[in-house]
Write an enzyme that holds these catalytic residues in place. Structure first.
Site, short mmCIF file in Angstrom:
data_model
loop_
_atom_site.label_atom_id
_atom_site.label_comp_id
_atom_site.label_asym_id
_atom_site.label_seq_id
_atom_site.Cartn_x
_atom_site.Cartn_y
_atom_site.Cartn_z
N CYS A 2 0.84 -1.19 0.00
CA CYS A 2 0.00 0.00 0.00
C CYS A 2 0.88 1.26 0.00
O CYS A 2 1.81 1.38 0.80
CB CYS A 2 -0.95 0.07 1.18
SG CYS A 2 -2.10 -1.30 1.25
N ARG A 27 3.86 -0.06 -4.59
CA ARG A 27 3.58 -0.70 -3.30
C ARG A 27 2.21 -1.37 -3.28
O ARG A 27 1.87 -2.05 -2.32
CB ARG A 27 3.67 0.33 -2.18
CG ARG A 27 5.06 0.93 -2.05
CD ARG A 27 5.09 1.94 -0.94
NE ARG A 27 5.12 1.28 0.35
CZ ARG A 27 6.20 1.11 1.09
NH1 ARG A 27 7.35 1.53 0.65
NH2 ARG A 27 6.13 0.50 2.25
N TRP A 74 -2.98 -2.59 -1.83
CA TRP A 74 -2.69 -4.01 -2.08
C TRP A 74 -3.61 -4.74 -1.11
O TRP A 74 -3.41 -4.71 0.10
CB TRP A 74 -1.22 -4.32 -1.78
CG TRP A 74 -0.82 -5.70 -2.16
CD1 TRP A 74 -0.31 -6.12 -3.37
CD2 TRP A 74 -0.86 -6.88 -1.34
NE1 TRP A 74 -0.05 -7.47 -3.34
CE2 TRP A 74 -0.37 -7.97 -2.12
CE3 TRP A 74 -1.26 -7.15 -0.03
CZ2 TRP A 74 -0.28 -9.27 -1.63
CZ3 TRP A 74 -1.17 -8.44 0.46
CH2 TRP A 74 -0.67 -9.49 -0.34
N ASN A 100 -2.08 0.94 5.96
CA ASN A 100 -1.29 -0.17 5.44
C ASN A 100 -1.06 -1.12 6.60
O ASN A 100 -0.63 -0.68 7.68
CB ASN A 100 0.06 0.35 4.91
CG ASN A 100 1.03 -0.77 4.59
OD1 ASN A 100 0.60 -1.88 4.27
ND2 ASN A 100 2.31 -0.48 4.68
N GLY A 101 -1.34 -2.40 6.40
CA GLY A 101 -1.15 -3.37 7.48
C GLY A 101 -2.38 -4.24 7.63
O GLY A 101 -3.22 -4.31 6.73
N GLU A 484 17.12 -17.58 -8.96
CA GLU A 484 16.74 -16.18 -9.15
C GLU A 484 16.18 -15.96 -10.56
O GLU A 484 15.21 -15.23 -10.74
CB GLU A 484 17.96 -15.27 -8.87
CG GLU A 484 17.74 -13.80 -9.11
CD GLU A 484 16.57 -13.18 -8.34
OE1 GLU A 484 16.03 -13.82 -7.43
OE2 GLU A 484 16.18 -12.05 -8.70
N LYS A 488 12.42 -14.51 -11.33
CA LYS A 488 12.17 -13.31 -12.16
C LYS A 488 11.15 -13.64 -13.24
O LYS A 488 10.23 -12.89 -13.49
CB LYS A 488 13.45 -12.85 -12.84
CG LYS A 488 14.39 -11.84 -12.31
CD LYS A 488 14.00 -10.65 -11.57
CE LYS A 488 13.32 -10.90 -10.28
NZ LYS A 488 13.96 -10.48 -9.07
N GLU A 491 7.56 -14.17 -11.76
CA GLU A 491 6.84 -13.02 -11.21
C GLU A 491 6.41 -12.00 -12.26
O GLU A 491 5.39 -11.36 -12.09
CB GLU A 491 7.58 -12.36 -10.04
CG GLU A 491 8.91 -11.76 -10.32
CD GLU A 491 9.54 -11.15 -9.04
OE1 GLU A 491 10.75 -10.95 -9.06
OE2 GLU A 491 8.84 -10.88 -8.07
N HIS A 507 16.38 -36.71 -10.06
CA HIS A 507 15.67 -37.31 -8.92
C HIS A 507 14.20 -36.91 -8.91
O HIS A 507 13.51 -37.08 -7.91
CB HIS A 507 16.36 -36.91 -7.61
CG HIS A 507 17.78 -37.40 -7.54
ND1 HIS A 507 18.09 -38.72 -7.37
CD2 HIS A 507 18.95 -36.75 -7.70
CE1 HIS A 507 19.41 -38.87 -7.38
NE2 HIS A 507 19.95 -37.68 -7.60
N LYS A 607 5.85 -4.41 -3.74
CA LYS A 607 7.30 -4.25 -3.60
C LYS A 607 7.77 -4.52 -2.18
O LYS A 607 8.86 -5.05 -1.97
CB LYS A 607 7.67 -2.81 -4.00
CG LYS A 607 9.14 -2.51 -3.97
CD LYS A 607 9.81 -3.11 -5.17
CE LYS A 607 11.31 -2.95 -5.15
NZ LYS A 607 11.92 -3.91 -6.08
#
Ligand code: AGP
Length: 612
Positions: A2, A27, A74, A100-101, A484, A488, A491, A507, A607
């Site tokens: 947020c 955000r 968000w 936010n939270g 990584e 990337k 996402e 395996h 983010k």
């Protein structure tokens, strides 16, 4: 999570709010809204969707007034609809709140408010706060700040709250409990935000609130109180980020710009630490050589991309210092009853400095008596208050949700820390340290060489953008790169991708390989394992996979087995992730673009993950 902005001053609030919200949209971007106080009333406009949807909704409406708050959301509680978008108001429409939270006890508060006759209209946890403030203002003659203080006494959970009231048209009240909020004041204006980029145009001297603090922000002044109402001193930190750094500067997307800023991020992160010839200087680490010598183990805790940086650091720390390193996902760490004592060094990595799990992990480690070093990119962020030593990366603001330049800067910072420990503990000959420093200093130029191949990588991206699954394989630090690279791609392109240890493939995961599945293999920096890596490449090719290989220039064996080959310059094996990763960032970026997606704002992500 947020984006929050608040403004009070001599100018119209709305343009300032929208500008700040644009800078913080990374955000959260499932809905947005603004509230502006004027003439004893609060005008509110809210809209589901990206910020542009709100701007379109506002149209020619100017919402006049010089005090207001804005929010990009968000969603946690309640779907991303117009009705659930912030700001939320009380019954009278005279109090507005953004948050936010997560307010964990919102259900019981809501029930109590309803029984008192309050009409709540959204599914959010936030709305209860506006009604609690309304009740207090109605019952007592008190200021907005005192009413907010009374309301938050009833709240459980994490929150950054910013509130305005029609009855106090010169004041914004912000409160913090475990979610970031920053305030600042300059000539004739006061500003509040959940992230630094929104404040940069107005002031560089900012005050990040501590936990359990409330700020009263007016034009030109900031006062801080604790949750018991006692006035506190106002401590400011100076932010060095340039204003331009939070703009796209001619690039199509922030992500591409930030990928191209990586040489500078590396240089800026290394500069001061390599100022003495052949030596590492770490002013931030204040422990004596004797104390450092007593460290018996290191634990690295982080999430997501920062976790991958930690995975790389495990290799360099163990190799250079011979101290055993454990690596933990921050969300798991404190729940597994880890063994820690005063001889343990815990390294918490978080580019944002606000990741709830990482903060909880390092707080836990400190309670267990461990020494804690934080690696972060954000001055004044929460992690800087919870660590014994702070190692800043100097990547500048990162706006795209996918971490790129902060990751490379983290790799540099962690290698610097590893070299420093080796130097202080005498576990590495000085000549080797000097040689490694030289190799690190050469990395920015080598990254430029990788970036110069963007055309080729773009062409390959077009070829594979239709794939449903990708596999990324590597060994040693190459596995870090594979993990990584896969993250990337997932996402920002929404393609299923797995990063795997190449030796582990047979395996289980090799069952996923069939004609058409692209397999990205990291062949750099693996010299003793090179033949084994090639064998793994042969194995996937035998099953019809298309191979995208990352190799050093002149590697003809790799070329003969590659459907696509990307070359990266030679460096020391432990430093190769810095170069390999850049190739895979570009691959993911161009695939997302080919699919018509927005790499800067991938769905469902934010983010800075400030909730557990
Ligand atoms: C990075 O591309 C991701 N958006 C995400 O995994 C991120 O690395 C993670 O949320 C941790 O963030 P932090 O570094 O701010 O703690």
């Amino acid at each position: 999570m947020c984006g929050i902005v608040g403004y009070v001053g001599g100018d119209e609030a709305l343009p300032v709010l929208l500008d700040g919200m644009r800078k913080l949209e990374y955000r959260g971007y499932d809905s947005a809204g603004v509230a502006v106080v004027a003439d004893g009333d609060i005008g509110v406009v809210r809209k589901a969707g990206h910020l542009q949807a709100l701007v379109d909704e506002l149209g020619a409406t100017s919402l006049p007034g010089s005090l207001g708050i804005g929010h990009t959301r968000w969603a946690t509680h309640g779907a991303p609809t117009d009705l659930n978008a912030h700001p939320h108001r009380d019954c009278s429409g005279k109090v507005a709140v953004v948050h936010n939270g997560i307010i964990e006890n919102h259900d019981s508060i809501r029930a109590g408010l309803r029984s008192q006759g309050h009409k709540l209209t959204s599914d959010t946890d936030t709305e209860v706060v506006a009604h609690l403030i309304e009740s207090i203002l109605a019952a007592e003659s008190c200021s907005l700040r005192e009413a907010v203080q009374g309301a938050i006494e009833k709240l459980e959970g994490a929150f950054a709250l910013v509130c305005v009231a029609a009855g106090e048209p010169d004041c914004i009240v912000a409160a913090r409990q475990e979610a970031p909020i920053i305030v600042g004041a300059a000539d004739g204006m006061g500003i509040v935000a959940s992230g630094i980029p929104a404040l940069l145009a107005y002031t560089r001297n900012v005050t990040p609130l501590d936990d359990r603090q409330i700020a009263e922000v007016r034009a030109g002044s900031v006062r801080i109180f604790d949750f018991e109402g006692r006035e506190q001193s106002v401590e400011t930190v100076m932010v060095e980020w340039s204003l331009d750094a939070a703009e796209k500067g001619g690039y199509e997307d922030f992500m591409l710009k930030e990928i191209f800023e990586q040489p500078a991020a590396l240089r800026d992160t290394m500069r001061e630490r390599f100022r003495s010839l052949g030596k590492v200087t770490l002013d931030e680490v204040h422990w004596s050589t004797e104390e450092l010598a007593r460290i018996t183990k290191i634990v690295v805790v982080a999430c997501g991309t920062s976790y991958h940086a930690g995975m790389m650091a495990k290799h360099s720390i163990e190799h250079w210092t011979r101290i055993p390193v454990e690596l933990d996902l921050a969300s798991e760490f404190r729940y597994r009853d880890p063994v820690l004592d005063e001889h343990s060094l815990v390294i918490g990595i978080a580019q944002s400095g606000e990741t709830a799990d990482t903060l909880a992990a390092i707080r836990f480690a400190r309670r267990m008596g461990a020494k804690v070093v934080a690696v972060t990119n954000v001055v004044g962020s929460s992690i800087t208050r919870d660590a014994d030593a702070i190692l800043f990366t100097h990547a500048g603001p990162e706006i795209a949700v996918a971490g790129t330049k902060t990751f490379l800067a983290q790799l540099a910072a962690l290698n610097i820390l590893a070299l420093y420990l080796a130097q202080e503990r005498g576990s590495m000959p000085p000549a080797k340290i000097a040689e490694t420093i030289d190799a690190m200093r050469a990395l920015p130029e080598q990254v430029d060489e990788v970036l110069a191949a963007q055309g080729e990588i773009n062409r390959a991206a077009k070829r594979y953008a239709g794939a449903r699954d990708f596999l990324y394989i590597g060994r040693g630090v190459g596995m870090t790169v594979a993990m990584e690279g896969a993250l990337k791609l997932k996402e920002i392109s929404y393609i299923h991708a797995e990063g795997y240890a190449a030796g582990e493939l047979k395996h289980g995961a090799i069952a996923l390989v069939e004609p058409g599945v692209p397999v990205v293999a990291i062949l750099t920096g693996v010299s003793p394992l090179y033949d084994k890596m090639l064998a793994n490449v042969e194995e996937v090719r035998a099953r019809g996979a298309e191979t995208i290989l990352v190799a050093h220039p002149g590697d003809e064996r790799a070329r003969s087995l590659a459907n696509e080959l990307f070359e990266v310059p030679i460096t020391k094996p432990l430093l190769t992730p810095v170069l390999d990763t850049v190739t895979l960032q570009l691959l993911a970026y161009f695939i997302a673009k080919e699919k018509g997606l927005s790499p800067d704002k991938p769905r469902n992500l934010a983010k800075s993950v400030t909730v557990e």
